[in-house]
Scaffold this motif. Structure first.
Motif, mmCIF file in Angstrom:
data_model
loop_
_atom_site.group_PDB
_atom_site.id
_atom_site.type_symbol
_atom_site.label_atom_id
_atom_site.label_comp_id
_atom_site.label_asym_id
_atom_site.label_seq_id
_atom_site.Cartn_x
_atom_site.Cartn_y
_atom_site.Cartn_z
ATOM 1 N N LEU A 35 0.827 -1.212 0.000
ATOM 2 C CA LEU A 35 0.000 0.000 0.000
ATOM 3 C C LEU A 35 0.861 1.262 0.000
ATOM 4 O O LEU A 35 0.535 2.238 -0.691
ATOM 5 N N ASN A 36 1.947 1.237 0.760
ATOM 6 C CA ASN A 36 2.839 2.399 0.779
ATOM 7 C C ASN A 36 3.427 2.659 -0.604
ATOM 8 O O ASN A 36 3.546 3.809 -1.032
ATOM 9 N N PHE A 37 3.788 1.587 -1.300
ATOM 10 C CA PHE A 37 4.316 1.742 -2.658
ATOM 11 C C PHE A 37 3.222 2.275 -3.587
ATOM 12 O O PHE A 37 3.464 3.162 -4.409
ATOM 13 N N ILE A 38 2.000 1.741 -3.457
ATOM 14 C CA ILE A 38 0.884 2.184 -4.304
ATOM 15 C C ILE A 38 0.564 3.654 -4.046
ATOM 16 O O ILE A 38 0.231 4.399 -4.979
ATOM 17 N N ASP A 39 0.664 4.100 -2.781
ATOM 18 C CA ASP A 39 0.432 5.512 -2.467
ATOM 19 C C ASP A 39 1.315 6.419 -3.317
ATOM 20 O O ASP A 39 0.871 7.438 -3.858
ATOM 21 N N ILE A 40 2.588 6.048 -3.425
ATOM 22 C CA ILE A 40 3.564 6.907 -4.108
ATOM 23 C C ILE A 40 3.483 6.765 -5.617
ATOM 24 O O ILE A 40 3.698 7.727 -6.359
ATOM 25 N N HIS A 41 3.135 5.544 -6.104
ATOM 26 C CA HIS A 41 3.121 5.273 -7.551
ATOM 27 C C HIS A 41 1.718 4.884 -8.022
ATOM 28 O O HIS A 41 1.562 4.019 -8.874
ATOM 29 N N SER A 42 0.717 5.540 -7.443
ATOM 30 C CA SER A 42 -0.670 5.099 -7.637
ATOM 31 C C SER A 42 -1.092 5.037 -9.100
ATOM 32 O O SER A 42 -1.692 4.058 -9.539
ATOM 33 N N LEU A 43 -0.795 6.057 -9.875
ATOM 34 C CA LEU A 43 -1.256 6.084 -11.259
ATOM 35 C C LEU A 43 -0.564 5.006 -12.094
ATOM 36 O O LEU A 43 -1.209 4.320 -12.888
ATOM 37 N N ASP A 44 0.751 4.847 -11.908
ATOM 38 C CA ASP A 44 1.473 3.797 -12.636
ATOM 39 C C ASP A 44 0.912 2.419 -12.299
ATOM 40 O O ASP A 44 0.779 1.560 -13.167
ATOM 41 N N VAL A 45 0.584 2.214 -11.024
ATOM 42 C CA VAL A 45 0.034 0.922 -10.586
ATOM 43 C C VAL A 45 -1.346 0.692 -11.199
ATOM 44 O O VAL A 45 -1.639 -0.382 -11.731
ATOM 45 N N LEU A 46 -2.214 1.703 -11.135
ATOM 46 C CA LEU A 46 -3.579 1.546 -11.633
ATOM 47 C C LEU A 46 -3.639 1.411 -13.156
ATOM 48 O O LEU A 46 -4.603 0.854 -13.694
ATOM 49 N N GLN A 47 -2.624 1.902 -13.851
ATOM 50 C CA GLN A 47 -2.602 1.802 -15.310
ATOM 51 C C GLN A 47 -1.891 0.545 -15.811
ATOM 52 O O GLN A 47 -1.893 0.277 -17.004
ATOM 53 N N SER A 48 -1.316 -0.238 -14.911
ATOM 54 C CA SER A 48 -0.592 -1.443 -15.315
ATOM 55 C C SER A 48 -1.547 -2.621 -15.488
ATOM 56 O O SER A 48 -2.659 -2.635 -14.947
ATOM 57 N N GLU A 49 -1.093 -3.621 -16.244
ATOM 58 C CA GLU A 49 -1.896 -4.834 -16.440
ATOM 59 C C GLU A 49 -2.132 -5.561 -15.121
ATOM 60 O O GLU A 49 -3.154 -6.222 -14.931
ATOM 61 N N ASP A 50 -1.177 -5.442 -14.202
ATOM 62 C CA ASP A 50 -1.297 -6.140 -12.919
ATOM 63 C C ASP A 50 -2.464 -5.630 -12.095
ATOM 64 O O ASP A 50 -2.943 -6.318 -11.191
ATOM 65 N N SER A 51 -2.966 -4.417 -12.386
ATOM 66 C CA SER A 51 -4.088 -3.866 -11.621
ATOM 67 C C SER A 51 -5.339 -4.720 -11.758
ATOM 68 O O SER A 51 -6.227 -4.676 -10.894
ATOM 69 N N PHE A 52 -5.418 -5.524 -12.831
ATOM 70 C CA PHE A 52 -6.601 -6.366 -13.017
ATOM 71 C C PHE A 52 -6.644 -7.532 -12.026
ATOM 72 O O PHE A 52 -7.641 -8.245 -11.947
ATOM 73 N N SER A 53 -5.565 -7.722 -11.272
ATOM 74 C CA SER A 53 -5.583 -8.733 -10.213
ATOM 75 C C SER A 53 -6.264 -8.207 -8.956
ATOM 76 O O SER A 53 -6.555 -8.975 -8.032
ATOM 77 N N LEU A 54 -6.527 -6.894 -8.900
ATOM 78 C CA LEU A 54 -7.203 -6.306 -7.740
ATOM 79 C C LEU A 54 -8.654 -6.773 -7.677
ATOM 80 O O LEU A 54 -9.347 -6.819 -8.685
ATOM 81 N N THR A 55 -9.103 -7.107 -6.479
ATOM 82 C CA THR A 55 -10.518 -7.379 -6.263
ATOM 83 C C THR A 55 -11.243 -6.042 -6.094
ATOM 84 O O THR A 55 -10.608 -5.012 -5.823
#
Length: 414
Positions: free
Chosen positions: A240-260
């Motif tokens: 979560l701390n990493f996502i806070d800082i890199h939120s947009l990059d995380v949400l735009q990545s293919e890996d974001s589709f693993s989020l429930t």
């Protein structure tokens, strides 16, 4: 002897899981038997016998020989059976394995690997139980001899990992070692889940540390979901701390589709997740469209309602209203209307949280000299709990002026 009895006996042999041989060799032997007895067989006998062969265990080359064989190539029924069997998904495969009761595997072919010993069988075998006399690592004792529920079962179904990750876990049980450098990231994550489920606490700790050292926008979502679902707190918090800082990059990545949906909501509701809210909205819309077959209307509404529309300007809101997911959804339009009409004190601003940061030296911030003072300009909104200044001349008088807006945060020292 009556041929129908022989036919029944042959089918009984072919359907046994412990009848082990190369499946193509079995097919050839069966074809010879059918040709020799073809004048005495009942009309359905050939089909019944050939149907008992496990074509799903053959490779493409072997299936090609089967399809070209004299008994099969002109028989549409058998061809259909072969086609349907060869299209089975992996968990529908019926493997064969030799059953050898009370066999000591230790004298078999074996080799040393990573401080442990690996026995190599020369054929697939059905192993009902394993009895070992060994000095094993502490984690293994908890699973094999401790109070874990699976330690009392003869068969343990493993649903949390692939064959590869389970194989790595078995090697760990024997040797206490895992070479992570040779494993794909997906396998390491599966191994972490297995270590949590089966209480391999030392392995879980080491894997968590390793994965966190490799965290980036391409795996942060997966790691957060694993930490959340399996209550691995350190992994959950650090992800979560990493996502806070890199939120947009995380949400735009293919890996974001693993989020429930629940995990995505937790991210969107955090005040420390900082990015342009229109970019967040676009990323959320992309996620919803990709997962449309997996989420219901209520989940979609909750996720879209978590976007902070009150922080958008008129041009951004205009794009939101025209978007495909919003324009025809009256409930979301109402949420947007209420958000815009909120009083200023009801705004939930987002800002990056960076603990113990020295703005003067540690980070490349902009510095300006103004009327004998120094202005530090931050490049993003941040939550500042306190400001500590080290003064070089204790006799001089100092002051500070803090200018805050949605667009800029300035600290002026004079």
């Amino acid at each position: 002897m009556n041929l129908s009895v022989l036919e029944e006996a042959l089918i009984l042999i072919l359907t046994r899981d412990t009848a082990f041989a190369n499946e193509l060799d079995i097919f050839r032997a069966v074809c010879r038997w059918i040709k020799k007895n073809q004048d005495e067989l009942e009309p359905d006998a050939k089909t019944n016998i050939l149907s008992a062969i496990r074509y799903q265990l053959m490779d493409d080359k072997e299936l090609s020989e089967v399809n070209q064989s004299e008994l099969v190539c002109s028989d549409a029924i058998i061809l259909d059976i072969i086609k349907s069997r060869s299209e089975f998904v992996p968990n529908e495969l019926d493997y064969r394995g030799r059953l050898e009761p009370n066999v000591n595997l230790a004298p078999r072919k074996f080799f040393k690997s990573g401080g442990g010993t690996m026995s190599m069988l020369d054929h697939p075998s059905n192993i009902n139980y394993i009895e070992m006399k060994l000095i094993c690592n502490v984690d293994s004792c908890a699973l094999l001899f401790g109070d874990h529920k699976d330690s009392r079962l003869k068969e343990v179904p493993i649903k949390e990992g692939s064959a590869t990750s389970v194989n790595v876990l078995l090697k760990y049980i024997y040797s206490g070692r895992v070479d992570l450098s040779t494993l794909e990231s997906k396998v390491i994550v599966e191994l972490l889940i297995l270590s949590n489920v089966y209480r391999f606490s030392n392995l879980q700790f080491s894997l968590s540390e390793y994965l966190l050292s490799k965290i980036d926008e391409h795996n942060a979502s997966s790691l957060f979901v694993v930490g959340l679902c399996y209550q691995i707190k350190e992994l959950e918090i650090e992800s979560l701390n990493f996502i806070d800082i890199h939120s947009l990059d995380v949400l735009q990545s293919e890996d974001s589709f693993s989020l429930t949906p629940e995990a995505l909501l937790l991210i969107l509701n955090r005040d420390m997740v900082y990015a342009n809210d229109l970019d967040i909205f676009r990323a959320v819309c992309h996620w919803i469209k990709k997962k449309k077959d997996e989420i219901d209307a209520e989940a979609k509404t909750k996720i879209l309602s978590a976007v902070r529309y009150q922080l958008m300007d008129d041009e951004e809101l205009s794009e939101v209203r025209r978007s495909e997911l919003v324009s025809l959804d009256s409930s979301i339009l109402d949420v947007i209307k209420l958000s815009i009409e909120s009083l200023p004190q009801e705004f939930k601003d987002q800002g990056r949280l960076e603990p113990n940061v020295n703005f003067a030296g540690d980070t490349p911030k902009e510095h300006f000299q103004i009327d004998g003072g120094t202005m530090i300009m931050l490049d993003h909104p941040s939550k500042i709990n306190y400001i500590e200044m080290e003064l070089s001349d204790k006799q001089a008088k100092y002051g500070s002026l803090i200018n805050i807006s949605n667009q800029r945060f300035n600290v002026i020292l004079f």
